[in-house]
Design an enzyme around this catalytic site. Sequence first.
Site, PDB file in Angstrom:
ATOM      1  N   THR A  11       0.788  -1.207   0.000  1.00 19.75           N
ATOM      2  CA  THR A  11       0.000   0.000   0.000  1.00 19.75           C
ATOM      3  C   THR A  11       0.822   1.260   0.000  1.00 19.75           C
ATOM      4  O   THR A  11       1.705   1.457   0.830  1.00 19.75           O
ATOM      5  CB  THR A  11      -0.964   0.079   1.196  1.00 19.75           C
ATOM      6  OG1 THR A  11      -1.762  -1.076   1.210  1.00 19.75           O
ATOM      7  CG2 THR A  11      -1.862   1.282   1.089  1.00 19.75           C
ATOM      8  N   ALA A 165       5.955   3.592  -7.306  1.00 19.84           N
ATOM      9  CA  ALA A 165       5.847   2.208  -7.789  1.00 19.84           C
ATOM     10  C   ALA A 165       7.141   1.734  -8.442  1.00 19.84           C
ATOM     11  O   ALA A 165       7.449   0.539  -8.412  1.00 19.84           O
ATOM     12  CB  ALA A 165       4.681   2.080  -8.765  1.00 19.84           C
ATOM     13  N   CYS A 168       9.401   1.247  -4.841  1.00 24.92           N
ATOM     14  CA  CYS A 168       8.925   0.363  -3.769  1.00 24.92           C
ATOM     15  C   CYS A 168       8.363  -0.934  -4.354  1.00 24.92           C
ATOM     16  O   CYS A 168       7.410  -0.898  -5.134  1.00 24.92           O
ATOM     17  CB  CYS A 168       7.855   1.085  -2.947  1.00 24.92           C
ATOM     18  SG  CYS A 168       7.161   0.070  -1.637  1.00 24.92           S
ATOM     19  N   THR A 171       4.492  -1.647  -4.051  1.00 24.52           N
ATOM     20  CA  THR A 171       3.586  -0.673  -4.658  1.00 24.52           C
ATOM     21  C   THR A 171       3.510  -0.953  -6.150  1.00 24.52           C
ATOM     22  O   THR A 171       4.522  -1.212  -6.780  1.00 24.52           O
ATOM     23  CB  THR A 171       4.119   0.761  -4.434  1.00 24.52           C
ATOM     24  OG1 THR A 171       4.247   0.992  -3.031  1.00 24.52           O
ATOM     25  CG2 THR A 171       3.194   1.804  -5.024  1.00 24.52           C
TER      26      THR A 171
END
Length: 182
Positions: A11, A165, A168, A171
């Site tokens: 998340t 994104a 990470c 993500t």
Amino acid sequence: MTNDPINWHGTTILTVRKGGKVVIAGDGQVSMGDTIMKGNARKVRPLGKGDVIAGFAGATADAMTLFERLEAKIEQYPGQLTRACVELAKDWRTDRFLRRLEALMIVADKEATLVLTGNGDVLEPESGVVGIGSGGNYALAAARALIDMDLSAEEIARKAMGIAASICVYTNNNLTVESLDA
């Protein structure tokens, strides 16, 4: 970081307030250990009569419980988002069942953006940008770098989430975006 298969990760939630709009964007990835379990989870949604938007980071079942409780507080205190959030935070901190819930929430209406934590905190960020979750700091840094550019709140949120994104592993680029006029 561990490879513990019970260790749920994931998340990234980002809020951007700019140009008369407030936007909350969230990615769709849910990971368990080093495995992606779901790529299209919906972690951002409208609440109340559509005049509040919220996103969560943390355990999904816990967040759903908190969304339900927050909606009840919003109905109890219409037009008073801060009060509704403070009342939820009090319950979250003192209720035996609720205090075990592990989640963070960003909640926004046309006037305020608030971060709620399981410690009973209700924080209003000083800028119009806030990020939570595993990629929250990456998205936050990217959005702050973009905030003065000639981009809308949604464009900033989407670009910043894309950057998060790309950094990470918890993500993804499958975004849910909700917005309100501010």
